[in-house]
Design a protein around this motif. Sequence first.
Motif, PDB file in Angstrom:
ATOM      1  N   GLY A 107     -20.391  11.541  15.549  1.00 41.19           N
ATOM      2  CA  GLY A 107     -20.807  12.542  14.574  1.00 41.19           C
ATOM      3  C   GLY A 107     -19.699  12.911  13.608  1.00 41.19           C
ATOM      4  N   LEU A 108     -18.451  12.543  13.961  1.00 44.57           N
ATOM      5  CA  LEU A 108     -17.304  12.792  13.089  1.00 44.57           C
ATOM      6  C   LEU A 108     -16.665  11.479  12.638  1.00 44.57           C
ATOM      7  N   LYS A 109     -17.478  10.478  12.403  1.00 42.56           N
ATOM      8  CA  LYS A 109     -16.937   9.193  11.968  1.00 42.56           C
ATOM      9  C   LYS A 109     -16.215   9.293  10.633  1.00 42.56           C
ATOM     10  N   ARG A 110     -16.434  10.391   9.900  1.00 43.45           N
ATOM     11  CA  ARG A 110     -15.698  10.579   8.650  1.00 43.45           C
ATOM     12  C   ARG A 110     -14.194  10.786   8.892  1.00 43.45           C
ATOM     13  N   LEU A 111     -13.793  10.945  10.165  1.00 44.11           N
ATOM     14  CA  LEU A 111     -12.376  11.079  10.496  1.00 44.11           C
ATOM     15  C   LEU A 111     -11.696   9.725  10.711  1.00 44.11           C
ATOM     16  N   ASP A 112     -12.450   8.639  10.629  1.00 47.82           N
ATOM     17  CA  ASP A 112     -11.916   7.325  11.003  1.00 47.82           C
ATOM     18  C   ASP A 112     -10.660   6.938  10.232  1.00 47.82           C
ATOM     19  N   ARG A 113     -10.527   7.380   9.015  1.00 53.32           N
ATOM     20  CA  ARG A 113      -9.351   7.020   8.216  1.00 53.32           C
ATOM     21  C   ARG A 113      -8.353   8.175   8.086  1.00 53.32           C
ATOM     22  N   CYS A 114      -8.597   9.253   8.819  1.00 57.10           N
ATOM     23  CA  CYS A 114      -7.718  10.422   8.729  1.00 57.10           C
ATOM     24  C   CYS A 114      -6.616  10.349   9.782  1.00 57.10           C
ATOM     25  N   GLU A 115      -5.430  10.812   9.416  1.00 54.68           N
ATOM     26  CA  GLU A 115      -4.320  10.894  10.363  1.00 54.68           C
ATOM     27  C   GLU A 115      -3.709  12.285  10.424  1.00 54.68           C
TER      28      GLU A 115
ATOM     29  N   LEU B 213      -3.239  16.307  10.371  1.00 51.87           N
ATOM     30  CA  LEU B 213      -4.080  17.401  10.846  1.00 51.87           C
ATOM     31  C   LEU B 213      -4.705  18.166   9.692  1.00 51.87           C
ATOM     32  N   SER B 214      -3.981  18.308   8.596  1.00 50.83           N
ATOM     33  CA  SER B 214      -4.534  19.038   7.459  1.00 50.83           C
ATOM     34  C   SER B 214      -5.766  18.337   6.901  1.00 50.83           C
ATOM     35  N   ASP B 215      -5.727  17.006   6.830  1.00 52.96           N
ATOM     36  CA  ASP B 215      -6.875  16.239   6.349  1.00 52.96           C
ATOM     37  C   ASP B 215      -8.027  16.317   7.348  1.00 52.96           C
ATOM     38  N   ILE B 216      -7.710  16.257   8.632  1.00 54.92           N
ATOM     39  CA  ILE B 216      -8.736  16.342   9.669  1.00 54.92           C
ATOM     40  C   ILE B 216      -9.439  17.690   9.623  1.00 54.92           C
ATOM     41  N   TYR B 217      -8.661  18.775   9.540  1.00 52.92           N
ATOM     42  CA  TYR B 217      -9.266  20.109   9.475  1.00 52.92           C
ATOM     43  C   TYR B 217     -10.147  20.245   8.242  1.00 52.92           C
ATOM     44  N   ARG B 218      -9.668  19.720   7.122  1.00 55.04           N
ATOM     45  CA  ARG B 218     -10.438  19.823   5.887  1.00 55.04           C
ATOM     46  C   ARG B 218     -11.785  19.119   6.027  1.00 55.04           C
ATOM     47  N   ARG B 219     -11.793  17.957   6.649  1.00 57.51           N
ATOM     48  CA  ARG B 219     -13.041  17.204   6.791  1.00 57.51           C
ATOM     49  C   ARG B 219     -13.969  17.824   7.833  1.00 57.51           C
ATOM     50  N   ILE B 220     -13.412  18.353   8.905  1.00 58.53           N
ATOM     51  CA  ILE B 220     -14.244  18.997   9.923  1.00 58.53           C
ATOM     52  C   ILE B 220     -14.918  20.241   9.354  1.00 58.53           C
ATOM     53  N   GLN B 221     -14.175  20.994   8.556  1.00 63.00           N
ATOM     54  CA  GLN B 221     -14.692  22.257   8.045  1.00 63.00           C
ATOM     55  C   GLN B 221     -15.477  22.116   6.740  1.00 63.00           C
TER      56      GLN B 221
END
Length: 266
Positions: free
Chosen positions: A230-238, A240-248
């Motif tokens: 459900g969070l496959k949009r994180l596949d290219r993220c490394e 934490l700031s980018d990960i938080y931005r995409r999750i939220q």
Amino acid sequence: MKKNAQTDTANFVWTCNQAKPCPPAAVETSRFNCRYSFSPSDESWESGENSQDYLAVGVRGNVCWFVLCDGVSLSYRGDFAAKYLGSRLFEWLGDTQELSRHAFDQVLTQIVPDAAEETDRLKLPADMPSLLREVLEEKRRRGAETMYLCGRIELPEAGKSEGKLWLAWQGDSRLRCWLSGRELVMDPARFLTGERWSAKRGTIGGGPHFHQQPLAGDNREYRLMVYSDGLKRLDRCETLSDIYRRIQAKLPLEDDASWLDISWIA
């Protein structure tokens, strides 16, 4: 993101509530940094149904253990299978004195009879249309199914033998690892949607996959990240700031979303 919490005793346990979202949160113990997030899909949330994901993480001193289960929606009650298997594996990983392939295989097999009995006791609504009831009863006979990814991290202690990272999984949940800031390559052929665990038949599509490596106390930085598709949009993220931005990000959530990030120095 919720503010970091520093535990006084170096112990910490968090288990998801399948009916409620958990926004990104972080906990820092004396040996581990744990960051996590959980959310049912938009459809599950709007209909009042449980998420078919299950996520839990625990820390006790120099040991951290976790489990992520992703229930199979086309099976019977994937939400039940995810929670049942997830809670049993989480308990085993927190208590076991024998962290081995053989012991893990035994757990997956031994809990099947109880899981099958629990599945048979699940009740369908009395006013359900007969055709839908027949479909669900056929699914019930095949069993509730879930994919899983779990592990245990044992850090070395002064004057004692080396620690280890131990992981086991079946299914396509994401697993990513970094060592001293460099991401390690994981073989995608070992993460397959056809591999799973059934409450009626045990493992399906082959046996579990395992990964184990020593933690030798060389003062290097490690990081482990797991998340459901459900969070496959994180596949290219490394970062934490980018990960938080995409999750939220306020994007449609078409599938249940679980995320866990653990970092430590060994």
